[in-house]
Enzyme design. Sequence first.
Site, mmCIF file in Angstrom:
data_model
loop_
_atom_site.group_PDB
_atom_site.id
_atom_site.type_symbol
_atom_site.label_atom_id
_atom_site.label_comp_id
_atom_site.label_asym_id
_atom_site.label_seq_id
_atom_site.Cartn_x
_atom_site.Cartn_y
_atom_site.Cartn_z
ATOM 1 N N GLY A 42 0.838 -1.186 0.025
ATOM 2 C CA GLY A 42 0.231 -0.099 0.028
ATOM 3 C C GLY A 42 0.888 1.206 0.119
ATOM 4 O O GLY A 42 2.017 1.181 -0.681
ATOM 5 N N ALA A 44 2.446 2.773 2.479
ATOM 6 C CA ALA A 44 3.513 2.738 3.482
ATOM 7 C C ALA A 44 4.556 1.572 2.814
ATOM 8 O O ALA A 44 5.666 2.041 2.634
ATOM 9 C CB ALA A 44 3.008 1.989 4.560
ATOM 10 N N HIS A 266 -15.345 7.043 12.360
ATOM 11 C CA HIS A 266 -15.333 7.987 11.430
ATOM 12 C C HIS A 266 -16.853 8.593 11.568
ATOM 13 O O HIS A 266 -17.711 7.729 11.274
ATOM 14 C CB HIS A 266 -14.971 7.714 10.022
ATOM 15 C CG HIS A 266 -14.806 8.953 9.199
ATOM 16 N ND1 HIS A 266 -15.569 9.836 8.917
ATOM 17 C CD2 HIS A 266 -13.423 9.250 8.826
ATOM 18 C CE1 HIS A 266 -14.897 10.638 8.157
ATOM 19 N NE2 HIS A 266 -13.781 10.312 7.854
ATOM 20 N N ARG A 337 -12.554 13.798 14.858
ATOM 21 C CA ARG A 337 -13.498 12.643 14.320
ATOM 22 C C ARG A 337 -14.267 11.954 15.523
ATOM 23 O O ARG A 337 -15.308 11.841 15.640
ATOM 24 C CB ARG A 337 -12.920 11.643 13.398
ATOM 25 C CG ARG A 337 -12.451 12.285 12.064
ATOM 26 C CD ARG A 337 -11.592 11.256 11.456
ATOM 27 N NE ARG A 337 -11.304 11.504 10.098
ATOM 28 C CZ ARG A 337 -10.712 11.082 9.176
ATOM 29 N NH1 ARG A 337 -10.086 10.158 9.464
ATOM 30 N NH2 ARG A 337 -10.337 11.679 8.036
ATOM 31 N N HIS A 429 -13.407 2.834 11.149
ATOM 32 C CA HIS A 429 -12.616 3.510 9.883
ATOM 33 C C HIS A 429 -11.185 3.245 9.964
ATOM 34 O O HIS A 429 -10.401 3.011 8.887
ATOM 35 C CB HIS A 429 -13.043 4.936 9.835
ATOM 36 C CG HIS A 429 -12.140 5.736 8.815
ATOM 37 N ND1 HIS A 429 -12.568 5.577 7.518
ATOM 38 C CD2 HIS A 429 -11.305 6.562 9.054
ATOM 39 C CE1 HIS A 429 -11.791 6.069 6.555
ATOM 40 N NE2 HIS A 429 -11.087 6.695 7.312
HETATM 41 C C1 LIG Z 1 -12.619 4.803 2.725
HETATM 42 C C2 LIG Z 1 -11.130 5.465 3.474
HETATM 43 C C3 LIG Z 1 -10.830 6.559 3.022
HETATM 44 C C4 LIG Z 1 -9.604 7.093 3.573
HETATM 45 N N1 LIG Z 1 -9.246 8.379 3.364
HETATM 46 C C5 LIG Z 1 -8.011 8.832 3.803
HETATM 47 C C6 LIG Z 1 -7.743 10.157 3.572
HETATM 48 O O1 LIG Z 1 -8.366 10.834 2.721
HETATM 49 N N2 LIG Z 1 -6.459 10.531 4.151
HETATM 50 C C7 LIG Z 1 -5.911 9.870 4.714
HETATM 51 O O2 LIG Z 1 -4.560 10.279 5.318
HETATM 52 N N3 LIG Z 1 -6.029 8.534 5.334
HETATM 53 C C8 LIG Z 1 -7.224 8.111 4.835
HETATM 54 N N4 LIG Z 1 -7.696 6.792 5.248
HETATM 55 C C9 LIG Z 1 -6.742 5.916 5.707
HETATM 56 C C10 LIG Z 1 -5.544 5.510 4.954
HETATM 57 O O3 LIG Z 1 -6.333 5.323 3.632
HETATM 58 C C11 LIG Z 1 -4.866 4.259 5.438
HETATM 59 O O4 LIG Z 1 -4.704 4.419 6.675
HETATM 60 C C12 LIG Z 1 -3.682 3.902 4.737
HETATM 61 O O5 LIG Z 1 -4.047 3.801 3.227
HETATM 62 C C13 LIG Z 1 -3.078 2.579 5.061
HETATM 63 O O6 LIG Z 1 -1.886 2.238 4.246
HETATM 64 P P1 LIG Z 1 -0.800 1.255 4.580
HETATM 65 O O7 LIG Z 1 -0.099 1.390 3.473
HETATM 66 O O8 LIG Z 1 -0.743 1.399 6.012
HETATM 67 O O9 LIG Z 1 -2.018 -0.223 4.262
HETATM 68 P P2 LIG Z 1 -2.962 -0.823 3.148
HETATM 69 O O10 LIG Z 1 -3.174 0.186 2.038
HETATM 70 O O11 LIG Z 1 -4.083 -1.128 3.899
HETATM 71 O O12 LIG Z 1 -1.854 -1.747 2.469
HETATM 72 C C14 LIG Z 1 -1.705 -3.148 2.997
HETATM 73 C C15 LIG Z 1 -0.824 -3.797 1.993
HETATM 74 O O13 LIG Z 1 -0.545 -4.981 2.877
HETATM 75 C C16 LIG Z 1 -0.772 -6.258 2.075
HETATM 76 N N5 LIG Z 1 -0.862 -7.461 3.180
HETATM 77 C C17 LIG Z 1 -1.765 -7.118 4.120
HETATM 78 N N6 LIG Z 1 -1.668 -8.427 4.785
HETATM 79 C C18 LIG Z 1 -0.834 -9.119 4.047
HETATM 80 C C19 LIG Z 1 -0.331 -10.488 4.369
HETATM 81 N N7 LIG Z 1 -0.780 -11.134 5.469
HETATM 82 N N8 LIG Z 1 0.550 -10.825 3.359
HETATM 83 C C20 LIG Z 1 0.943 -10.187 2.378
HETATM 84 N N9 LIG Z 1 0.493 -8.988 2.196
HETATM 85 C C21 LIG Z 1 -0.405 -8.341 3.026
HETATM 86 C C22 LIG Z 1 -1.804 -5.745 1.265
HETATM 87 O O14 LIG Z 1 -1.835 -6.600 0.185
HETATM 88 C C23 LIG Z 1 -1.496 -4.469 0.915
HETATM 89 O O15 LIG Z 1 -0.586 -4.302 -0.141
HETATM 90 C C24 LIG Z 1 -8.910 6.351 4.570
HETATM 91 C C25 LIG Z 1 -9.178 5.023 4.787
HETATM 92 C C26 LIG Z 1 -10.487 4.612 4.396
HETATM 93 C C27 LIG Z 1 -11.078 3.289 4.871
#
Ligand SMILES: Cc1cc2nc3c(=O)[nH]c(=O)nc-3n(C[C@H](O)[C@H](O)[C@H](O)COP(=O)(O)OP(=O)(O)OC[C@H]3O[C@@H](n4cnc5c(N)ncnc54)[C@H](O)[C@@H]3O)c2cc1C
Length: 666
Positions: A42, A44, A266, A337, A429
């Site tokens: 994702g 991160a 949220h 929120r 959320h």
């Molecule tokens: C509807 C919605 C709207 C949002 N809008 C905003 C916004 O406008 N601004 C803001 O700052 N935040 C927002 N957020 C929050 C934000 O989107 C998330 O917190 C953020 O995108 C998380 O990013 P991440 O990279 O940590 O995880 P994710 O994007 O969830 O990525 C997780 C990754 O891990 C992988 N993965 C997970 N478990 C495993 C496993 N066991 N084995 C292999 N791969 C795995 C998945 O395949 C994916 O690639 C929103 C959240 C939601 C739900």
Amino acid sequence: MALDNKIPKGDISTKWTDYKAHINLVNPANKRNIDVIVVGTGLAGGSAAATLAELGYNVKAFCFQDSPRRAHSIAAQGGINAAKNYQGDGDSTFRLFYDTIKGGDYRAREANVHRLAEVSANIIDQCVAQGVPLAREYGGLLDNRSFGGTLVSRTFYAKGQTGQQLLLGAYSAMNRQIGRGKIKMYNRHEMLDLVIVNGKARGIIARNLVTGEIERHSAHAVVLGTGGYGNVFFLSTNAMGSNVTAAWKAHKKGAYFANPCYTQIHPTCIPVSGDHQSKLTLMSESLRNDGRIWVPKKLEDAQAIREGRLKPTQLAEEDRDYYLERRYPSFGNLVPRDVASRAAKERCDAGFGVNKTGEAVYLDFASAIQRYGKEQARIKHLDENDADLVYKLGKEVVENKYGNLFQMYEKIVDENPYETPMMIYPAVHYTMGGLWVDYNLMTTIEGCYCIGEASFSDHGANRLGASALMQGLADGYFVLPYTIGDYISKEIRTGKIPTNTPEFDEAENKVKEQINFFMNNNGKYSVDHFHKKLGKVMWNKVGMARNAQGLSEAMEEIKAIREEFWKEVKVPGTPNGFNQELEKAFRVADYLELGELFAKDALHRNESCGGHFREEYQTEEGEAQRDDENFAYVAAWEYTGNPREAVLHKEDLVFENIKLVQRSYK
Ligand SMILES: Cc1cc2nc3c(=O)[nH]c(=O)nc-3n(C[C@H](O)[C@H](O)[C@H](O)COP(=O)(O)OP(=O)(O)OC[C@H]3O[C@@H](n4cnc5c(N)ncnc54)[C@H](O)[C@@H]3O)c2cc1C
């Protein structure tokens, strides 16, 4: 194990710069011999994988979707914060730092949050350089809007698709490295265990979700960027696949899990419509810039609306209660929120809810349409008393700002939100809890890092809007690539990590045993049956408002559901191929353990702070009542065999740069 947060000494404003200048580096020739596993692509994980590969490390990246482009990050709508002060409205690094600490109700670590505020500006430059189409004003400069919990406009956005555009940026950076052979991408692979060798994270066991094959992967360090665990509630705004498995497996192998109970509910989501639902939809917080939140002032009007005898548009202005503007005049509809969610629940619990179930409030754009319409009429030298014209011009402005969100609402609810106010209600959320990490983003397992939403993060007990994207990208582009080098500098003589060792054998065998169990158990109920049951307990007793009795009951109930799950779960299909029921079984098994720890954490925290609201601890006005004397710490839980017996370790939070006061948004 004692917790050492490894915060460097020195002044908060120079700490990170000094630290970076003095940590150990890895020479480029040595980076070529170092392997790093990044689980999760994702925002991160994707940004981390791209940057580590760019630096020269050999990266193996994993995600369970068919492409990194489909990570849950793509759903982010509203925006990303950065202290650029483009609006000249008083923003600064310190103010972003201050807002984030205060927004998190003084339960976050100062040093990390200041670093986040410092690098926030770089993120925007990085993304613009990648070609991310952030919104611009008429003159071509990057535009900003406001989000909750702040008095400045610092949110950069790409209409209602900010996450998607940022993810495309990170994905193209990754793709460049995939093309160079520096990232090996494992799509449709799910990490099912972490492998520890001599106390260090040395690899993972992953299942190829297409063939069912169980694979061993080794590396000198493992980075988890696996997202949040809001789906423990079954219904949430998270993508259906979001799960806790990777983090939970690391927890069971020694990574402490911090503040599991800090959940963000949220305030602006489309209300639940019935038992058949598996997903809730967010209406971006950006809508609170222009939408006004209200319920009827009189109970009889609320009842008439619920029964369909009265339309909201028929209710006179003086019969409406804009309760956020009334209670919090200085922040109004843009309170954080947690505050907005509780206020909505309070009004609905008091009988003022406006949908059939009484669990909805209005988000109304009528005033914004009028305000923008008149302004446009003035700009164009047209008649600002022409009601139809003003409506048309105002609607165009609102459509330009939020069009895709309005369209989404109309498709789901089948009501036109330009003509009748939207109905919204709080929903799960985001999870502020996650794996505990030190200043280097390393968990309590050496060599195992955690970034993005999966970590316990910089948001304390409540995350301000548009801060998750900021944190994920700060971790991936600007923090981890430095801090991991310090650890890896001690690994340059280690050589390739073999996978034919007893540690890998043991981890792989355990995964295979679990698969065999699921495939052969032949119980009576589907995985979803248990997930829904868990979700109901979580929402009713561990949700927006919690109390000691409900939490104790929840712990018993979750344990009972877990025991029944292991007796009665039925997983159809085959292990040797695509089997989403099997995928879910692993995830729900972990949720059933996490849920109990979650309730235990909420039960032990005898205070209210941010998203953690204990009914016993509130002010006379119903605001969260913190107990700084006894609870100004991060609760980091050590796994000792089952969630009930987890051992608490405390990281005391020290506030040297921001005064610890009861939070107010009045
Ligand atoms: C509807 C919605 C709207 C949002 N809008 C905003 C916004 O406008 N601004 C803001 O700052 N935040 C927002 N957020 C929050 C934000 O989107 C998330 O917190 C953020 O995108 C998380 O990013 P991440 O990279 O940590 O995880 P994710 O994007 O969830 O990525 C997780 C990754 O891990 C992988 N993965 C997970 N478990 C495993 C496993 N066991 N084995 C292999 N791969 C795995 C998945 O395949 C994916 O690639 C929103 C959240 C939601 C739900």
